[in-house]
Design a protein around this motif. Sequence first.
Motif, short mmCIF file in Angstrom:
data_model
loop_
_atom_site.label_atom_id
_atom_site.label_comp_id
_atom_site.label_asym_id
_atom_site.label_seq_id
_atom_site.Cartn_x
_atom_site.Cartn_y
_atom_site.Cartn_z
N PHE A 1 0.87 -1.17 0.00
CA PHE A 1 0.00 0.00 0.00
C PHE A 1 0.91 1.22 0.00
O PHE A 1 1.84 1.31 0.80
N ILE A 2 0.63 2.15 -0.90
CA ILE A 2 1.52 3.28 -1.11
C ILE A 2 0.77 4.59 -0.94
O ILE A 2 -0.30 4.78 -1.52
N LYS A 3 1.37 5.47 -0.16
CA LYS A 3 0.81 6.82 0.02
C LYS A 3 1.73 7.79 -0.69
O LYS A 3 2.96 7.70 -0.56
N SER A 4 1.15 8.72 -1.44
CA SER A 4 1.97 9.70 -2.14
C SER A 4 1.52 11.10 -1.78
O SER A 4 0.44 11.31 -1.24
N SER A 5 2.36 12.07 -2.13
CA SER A 5 2.05 13.47 -1.84
C SER A 5 1.37 14.15 -3.03
O SER A 5 1.17 15.35 -3.01
N GLU A 6 1.04 13.38 -4.05
CA GLU A 6 0.46 13.94 -5.27
C GLU A 6 -0.92 14.54 -5.01
O GLU A 6 -1.71 14.01 -4.22
N GLY A 7 -1.18 15.60 -5.73
CA GLY A 7 -2.52 16.18 -5.71
C GLY A 7 -3.40 15.47 -6.71
O GLY A 7 -2.93 14.65 -7.50
N PRO A 8 -4.70 15.77 -6.69
CA PRO A 8 -5.63 15.14 -7.63
C PRO A 8 -5.19 15.34 -9.08
O PRO A 8 -4.79 16.42 -9.47
N GLY A 9 -5.24 14.25 -9.85
CA GLY A 9 -4.88 14.32 -11.26
C GLY A 9 -3.40 14.14 -11.56
O GLY A 9 -3.02 13.95 -12.70
N ASN A 10 -2.56 14.17 -10.54
CA ASN A 10 -1.12 13.99 -10.74
C ASN A 10 -0.78 12.53 -10.50
O ASN A 10 -1.02 12.00 -9.42
N ILE A 11 -0.21 11.86 -11.49
CA ILE A 11 0.11 10.44 -11.34
C ILE A 11 1.60 10.14 -11.59
O ILE A 11 1.95 9.09 -12.07
N SER A 12 2.45 11.07 -11.22
CA SER A 12 3.88 10.87 -11.47
C SER A 12 4.44 9.71 -10.66
O SER A 12 5.30 8.97 -11.15
N VAL A 13 3.98 9.51 -9.43
CA VAL A 13 4.43 8.37 -8.63
C VAL A 13 3.99 7.07 -9.31
O VAL A 13 4.77 6.14 -9.44
N ALA A 14 2.76 7.03 -9.78
CA ALA A 14 2.24 5.84 -10.46
C ALA A 14 3.05 5.53 -11.71
O ALA A 14 3.36 4.37 -11.99
N LYS A 15 3.41 6.54 -12.45
CA LYS A 15 4.21 6.33 -13.67
C LYS A 15 5.56 5.71 -13.33
O LYS A 15 6.03 4.81 -14.03
N GLN A 16 6.19 6.17 -12.26
CA GLN A 16 7.49 5.63 -11.85
C GLN A 16 7.35 4.19 -11.36
O GLN A 16 8.16 3.33 -11.70
N LEU A 17 6.31 3.93 -10.57
CA LEU A 17 6.08 2.57 -10.07
C LEU A 17 5.79 1.61 -11.21
O LEU A 17 6.24 0.47 -11.20
N SER A 18 5.05 2.06 -12.20
CA SER A 18 4.68 1.22 -13.34
C SER A 18 5.88 0.77 -14.15
O SER A 18 5.82 -0.24 -14.85
N LYS A 19 6.95 1.51 -14.09
CA LYS A 19 8.16 1.17 -14.85
C LYS A 19 8.96 0.03 -14.21
O LYS A 19 9.82 -0.56 -14.85
N LEU A 20 8.68 -0.28 -12.95
CA LEU A 20 9.45 -1.30 -12.23
C LEU A 20 8.97 -2.69 -12.62
O LEU A 20 7.79 -3.01 -12.45
N PRO A 21 9.85 -3.55 -13.13
CA PRO A 21 9.41 -4.88 -13.55
C PRO A 21 8.89 -5.76 -12.40
O PRO A 21 8.08 -6.65 -12.62
N GLU A 22 9.32 -5.48 -11.19
CA GLU A 22 8.85 -6.25 -10.03
C GLU A 22 7.40 -5.95 -9.69
O GLU A 22 6.74 -6.73 -9.02
N VAL A 23 6.91 -4.80 -10.13
CA VAL A 23 5.51 -4.41 -9.89
C VAL A 23 4.65 -5.06 -10.97
O VAL A 23 4.69 -4.67 -12.13
#
Length: 156
Positions: free
Chosen positions: A72-94
């Motif tokens: 479970f991941i908590k981020s500091s992103e505001g609504p509509g910002n998915i930069s954390v998700a984009k970085q996580l999506s690049k990880l092959p382990e995810v």
Amino acid sequence: MSVTLDSIDLAILTQLQQDATTSNTNLAKKVKMAPSAVLERVKKLKQKGVILEQTARVHPEYIDLKLLAFIFIKSSEGPGNISVAKQLSKLPEVLELHHIAGEDCYIAKVRARDPQSLAQLMRDKFSKIPGLLSTKTTIVLETLKESNHLPIPKKM
């Protein structure tokens, strides 16, 4: 996203979910259609985005990925910002990443060799993602059911 599927399309999807490597001839026999008609339907289902991909499912233990965890991941992103998700999506382990409602922002399904490699993933990759505030990890002790098959109805 509205695509109309008839009972033949649903039968094709059911068969392909069970065995994506089945031959077109075998698939045609199972849905009682001519191979050329089935081939055309499968092609259209792919073009419309109904069939996302046809893959082989590999047993994780045979490639030394025995540890399954949900993070479970908590981020500091505001609504509509998915930069954390984009970085996580690049990880092959995810293997999966879902934006969720509630206290946390995302849940990730992750495979690793062992607890040490999971810790290394968290330390070397997750901690370097800007905007990732915190994580809570649940390690799976035993998998009782794991499937990517959707319950396809006979009719819509």
